[in-house]
Design a protein around this motif. Structure first.
Motif, mmCIF file in Angstrom:
data_model
loop_
_atom_site.group_PDB
_atom_site.id
_atom_site.type_symbol
_atom_site.label_atom_id
_atom_site.label_comp_id
_atom_site.label_asym_id
_atom_site.label_seq_id
_atom_site.Cartn_x
_atom_site.Cartn_y
_atom_site.Cartn_z
ATOM 1 N N VAL A 19 0.857 -1.188 0.000
ATOM 2 C CA VAL A 19 0.000 0.000 0.000
ATOM 3 C C VAL A 19 0.893 1.237 0.000
ATOM 4 N N ALA A 20 0.646 2.136 -0.944
ATOM 5 C CA ALA A 20 1.479 3.329 -1.078
ATOM 6 C C ALA A 20 0.631 4.596 -1.014
ATOM 7 N N VAL A 21 1.254 5.667 -0.517
ATOM 8 C CA VAL A 21 0.651 7.003 -0.512
ATOM 9 C C VAL A 21 1.618 7.933 -1.232
ATOM 10 N N VAL A 22 1.107 8.693 -2.195
ATOM 11 C CA VAL A 22 1.936 9.616 -2.969
ATOM 12 C C VAL A 22 1.356 11.018 -2.846
ATOM 13 N N ASP A 102 2.820 0.925 3.468
ATOM 14 C CA ASP A 102 4.133 0.328 3.247
ATOM 15 C C ASP A 102 5.118 1.291 2.600
ATOM 16 N N ILE A 103 4.586 2.209 1.791
ATOM 17 C CA ILE A 103 5.435 3.138 1.030
ATOM 18 C C ILE A 103 4.810 4.528 1.099
ATOM 19 N N LEU A 104 5.578 5.500 1.570
ATOM 20 C CA LEU A 104 5.127 6.889 1.599
ATOM 21 C C LEU A 104 6.078 7.703 0.742
ATOM 22 N N LEU A 105 5.558 8.253 -0.352
ATOM 23 C CA LEU A 105 6.353 9.108 -1.221
ATOM 24 C C LEU A 105 5.961 10.557 -0.972
ATOM 25 N N ALA A 106 6.842 11.281 -0.289
ATOM 26 C CA ALA A 106 6.616 12.700 0.001
ATOM 27 C C ALA A 106 7.113 13.497 -1.200
ATOM 28 N N ASN A 107 6.218 13.714 -2.130
ATOM 29 C CA ASN A 107 6.579 14.292 -3.420
ATOM 30 C C ASN A 107 6.058 15.716 -3.621
ATOM 31 N N ALA A 108 5.055 16.119 -2.866
ATOM 32 C CA ALA A 108 4.483 17.464 -3.046
ATOM 33 C C ALA A 108 5.566 18.520 -2.848
ATOM 34 N N ASP A 154 11.166 -6.952 6.204
ATOM 35 C CA ASP A 154 10.367 -6.219 5.225
ATOM 36 C C ASP A 154 10.041 -4.825 5.758
ATOM 37 N N PRO A 155 11.024 -3.919 5.734
ATOM 38 C CA PRO A 155 10.787 -2.567 6.260
ATOM 39 C C PRO A 155 9.846 -1.765 5.369
ATOM 40 N N SER A 156 9.166 -0.806 5.975
ATOM 41 C CA SER A 156 8.393 0.158 5.200
ATOM 42 C C SER A 156 9.354 1.210 4.643
ATOM 43 N N ARG A 157 8.866 1.988 3.690
ATOM 44 C CA ARG A 157 9.753 2.931 3.000
ATOM 45 C C ARG A 157 9.166 4.342 2.998
ATOM 46 N N VAL A 158 10.031 5.306 3.229
ATOM 47 C CA VAL A 158 9.722 6.711 2.981
ATOM 48 C C VAL A 158 10.656 7.172 1.873
ATOM 49 N N LEU A 159 10.085 7.712 0.813
ATOM 50 C CA LEU A 159 10.853 8.301 -0.272
ATOM 51 C C LEU A 159 10.542 9.791 -0.319
ATOM 52 N N ILE A 160 11.579 10.599 -0.372
ATOM 53 C CA ILE A 160 11.433 12.050 -0.425
ATOM 54 C C ILE A 160 11.888 12.528 -1.797
ATOM 55 N N THR A 161 11.045 13.297 -2.478
ATOM 56 C CA THR A 161 11.472 13.888 -3.739
ATOM 57 C C THR A 161 12.259 15.153 -3.438
#
Length: 287
Positions: A19-22, A102-108, A154-161
């Protein structure tokens, strides 16, 4: 230990069931990333941006992709993550669809171009608020959902743009992006701090630093800088970024292949920032 053995290589880049949030996912690199996450197997990709109509249009486009895994879906949850109230609203909206992320992409993000002598305080405040403060608030408030089913294996992920403007010198001159460059440098270092804080909670935090991609946010700056063809020709790879370039790094960092990468800032720019450094050293006044 068998040095040659890789456990289940066929699923190394799979995001099946994740499950991802973008945030900022309704257009540009955010929409590209969301498309990649869905096609790599995520069961839910939640798209957020300020405008509900934009989120709805993006999810309609994503859900119409011809090669989505069975049961995968994009979900619209509009919110303004520039404010703490907006992040709280986003969290409440996401909780209606899932009890974990599971995945949070902080892209805003936002930018502002103006000369040094007339660069307004309001512009600096707006850019820093969205590009740095909002990222911290989003990660902090989403931490319980990120930790909900994270584990050592199985770690969760934070991705920062972030941006290569945060790794080197950004745009100067008549359309100088002081706040943007400073904010991207700040958010990269914030990411490193969060990586050490969140690592023991089984959450990795990494920053993606794109160079020039022909998106709506960058098209004006591309034209001011001489046009897409000129910028492409100055790149060691002789082109601008493509959707696949962002898709690849997002899937890599989100998958089992990237599970031991933490606290990194990865440039996706074809090596252009090193060319800029060479030209600046030679005294090129246009950089």
């Amino acid at each position: 230990m068998e040095d040659h053995k890789i456990e289940d290589f066929s699923s190394l880049f799979s995001l099946k069931g994740k499950v991802a949030v973008v945030t900022g996912g309704s257009r540009g690199l955010g929409l590209t990333a969301a498309s990649a996450l869905l096609q790599a197997g995520c069961s839910k990709v939640i798209i957020s941006s300020r405008k509900a109509s934009a989120c709805d249009a993006a999810t309609k486009t994503l859900n119409a992709l011809p090669n989505l895994p069975h049961g995968s879906q994009a979900i619209s949850v509009p919110a303004d993550s520039a404010t703490i109230e907006g992040v709280q609203a986003l969290l409440a909206g996401v909780r209606k669809h899932t009890d974990h992320v599971d995945i949070l992409l902080a892209n805003a993000g936002a930018t502002w171009g103006e000369a040094f002598d007339t660069h307004p305080d309001s512009a600096i405040a707006k850019v820093l608020d969205l590009n740095v403060r909002a990222v911290f608030n989003t990660v902090r408030l989403f931490a319980p959902l990120l930790q909900a089913r994270a584990s050592v294996a199985d770690p969760s992920r934070v991705l920062i743009t972030a941006s290569v403007a945060g790794l080197g010198i950004g745009t100067l001159g008549k359309q100088a992006t002081f706040g943007y460059s400073a904010s991207k440098a700040a958010v990269i270092h914030l990411g490193r701090n969060l990586a050490v804080e969140m690592g023991p909670r089984h959450v990795t935090v990494n920053s993606i630093c794109p160079g020039f991609f022909p998106t709506k946010m960058s098209v004006g700056l591309l034209e001011i800088s001489g046009g897409q063809s000129k910028i492409a020709e100055s790149n060691p790879m002789k082109r601008l970024g493509k959707p696949e370039d962002i898709a690849g790094i997002v899937v890599y960092l989100s998958s089992r292949a990237g599970s031991h990468v933490n606290g990194e800032a990865i440039a996706v720019d074809g090596g252009s920032m090193w060319v800029r450094g060479e030209l600046a050293a030679a005294g090129d006044s246009h950089l």
